[in-house]
Design an enzyme around this catalytic site. Structure first.
Site, PDB file in Angstrom:
ATOM      1  CB  THR A 177      -0.945  -0.003   1.216  1.00  0.00           C
ATOM      2  OG1 THR A 177      -1.692  -1.222   1.225  1.00  0.00           O
ATOM      3  CG2 THR A 177      -1.904   1.164   1.166  1.00  0.00           C
ATOM      4  CG  ASP A 178       3.695   2.563   3.139  1.00  0.00           C
ATOM      5  OD1 ASP A 178       2.740   3.335   3.309  1.00  0.00           O
ATOM      6  OD2 ASP A 178       4.380   2.129   4.069  1.00  0.00           O
ATOM      7  CB  ILE A 179       5.035   0.087  -3.023  1.00  0.00           C
ATOM      8  CG1 ILE A 179       6.138  -0.417  -2.089  1.00  0.00           C
ATOM      9  CG2 ILE A 179       5.506   0.097  -4.474  1.00  0.00           C
ATOM     10  CD1 ILE A 179       7.391   0.408  -2.114  1.00  0.00           C
TER      11      ILE A 179
END
Length: 438
Positions: A210-212
């Site tokens: 999700t961060d990426i």
């Protein structure tokens, strides 16, 4: 030499103003400038989503100035093990995690809790095109570094805020983390084995996906805002939320729910709409079959010595195979154990049936295609000697990605940036050090 485009908000980005390693040999033919070589980015973010976005911009040529807390720096500097070995093979203080998202940046330590530190950031904003931050919603307002405050001194600024839940809504004030959002945003509900199987239950993805993905969306949005600025002359506020991105990236699984009103179940490695499309055991391990149409299925059955399966009404079409998944998969799992993974891959590739191994990461970097595409690179590092990194996947024919700077040591470029960008002399810089502003 090709002329470099200079943004009015970016200040002097000529060859004389760039770091020495970015200056071309006057006697040689110049390489194309990076696609974003006219852009300066002020990076106030830390950990992964924001740094991932700014590393993309840096790889594309932008001058990324990473603002870090004195003494501590980005949280990921301390996220080990593993730690990179130094030139003598001894464990260093360099966390592998930090290295993954911070190349092509210059590190400047500034204490934004101090008025002089806030003023330095405002001076840098006047000479920058983009600011990226991932403080809690409204967290920078107390320092006078929120979008409305900075827009007043640089109307062309593209200001990107990355938070867990966005700038609005009932969760806006909450802190958000990748793992939390993978659960809240539905990804874990469709990842993992079904509850009735051994090891069943929700499972997070093996990287902070999700961060990426938020970093990727943020880099896209920033470039869209820069393109819009070419027409309007004005920057804008980019509001990126991990939860928004996670829900958007449910893709077909979200549409499966919206179309039917039923939440998709966890299927392990199987696909909700295509069969067979999952892992299968072999004589020495596992392989993946990714059969996407009826012709591929018929060729697989023929190679497996069971052409009758492709003629069976229960399995002849993908729709029928999905409906009769429970009957078909055990048959195929028995068939695939007859050969090794390598034998199956060789035979099925010859018949144009999509298949492949399940590689450990060591095997990934030994794969001939990965090697041929140059996905492992090495860069000189002042502490570790040489550090291995993963290359950018972006391939541009005219303005290629350039690896100019290794992930920086904490505060490595403070004096350089303050002198180059703000024109401060050594005495002024030392005075700021004495006040602990930098």
């Amino acid at each position: 030499m090709a002329q470099e485009t200079v943004s009015p908000a970016a200040g002097d980005r000529s060859a004389a103003a760039r770091p020495p390693d970015a200056v071309q040999d006057a006697g040689a033919r110049a390489a194309p400038a990076g696609a974003l070589s006219h852009i300066r980015v002020l990076d106030l973010s830390r950990v992964l989503a924001g740094p991932w976005a700014t590393q993309i911009l840096g790889d594309l040529g932008a001058d990324v100035i990473k603002i870090e807390r004195p003494e501590a720096g980005d949280d990921t500097r301390g996220w080990g093990p593993p730690w990179m070995p130094d030139e003598q093979g001894r464990e260093s203080r360099i966390a592998a995690y930090y290295l993954c998202a911070n190349r092509n940046k210059r590190s400047v330590t500034v204490d934004m809790a101090k008025p002089d530190g806030q003023d330095l950031i405002r001076q840098l904003v006047r000479r920058s095109d983009v600011l990226v931050e991932n403080f809690k919603a409204g967290g920078l307002a107390r320092y006078g570094l929120d979008y409305d405050s900075l827009k007043a001194i640089n109307p062309r600024l593209v200001y990107c805020s990355i938070t867990g839940f966005g700038q609005t809504g009932p969760y806006a004030a909450r802190a958000g983390y990748d793992f939390l959002v993978q659960g809240l945003g539905g990804l874990m509900s469709v990842t993992g084995r079904p509850d009735n199987e051994p090891g069943g239950g929700p499972m997070k993805v093996g990287v902070a996906l999700t961060d990426i993905l938020t970093g990727l969306y943020a880099a896209n949005a920033i470039q869209a805002a820069l393109a819009a600025r070419e027409h309007t002359g004005l920057g804008q506020h980019v509001d990126m939320a991990l939860l928004d991105v996670q829900v958007a990236c449910l893709a077909n699984q979200a549409m499966n729910y919206l179309a039917t009103g039923s939440s998709p179940d966890r299927l392990g490695n199987a696909h909700p709409s295509i069969v067979p499309y999952q892992d299968f055991p072999t004589a020495d391990g596992y392989m993946i079959l990714a059969i996407g149409n009826d012709g591929q299925f018929a060729r697989f059955c023929d190679e497996a010595g069971r052409p009758d399966l492709a003629a069976d009404a229960r399995f002849a079409t993908n729709r029928a195979r999905v409906e009769h998944r429970g009957a078909l998969i055990p048959i195929l799992r028995h068939l695939t154990t007859a050969r090794t993974t390598a034998q199956w891959i060789a035979a099925l590739e010859f018949r144009a049936v999509p298949c492949g191994p399940i590689n450990a990461i060591q095997q990934v970097f030994q794969d001939p295609q990965v090697v041929a595409r140059g996905l492992r690179i090495e860069m000189p590092h002042p502490e570790a000697g040489v550090v291995p990194l993963v290359a950018s996947p972006i391939r541009l024919s005219q303005t290629p990605v350039d690896y100019r700077l290794p992930p920086p040591a904490l505060g490595e470029h403070t004096a350089q940036v303050l002198a180059e960008v703000l024109g401060l002399d050594a005495q002024a810089i030392e005075a700021l050090r004495g006040q602990s502003a930098i």
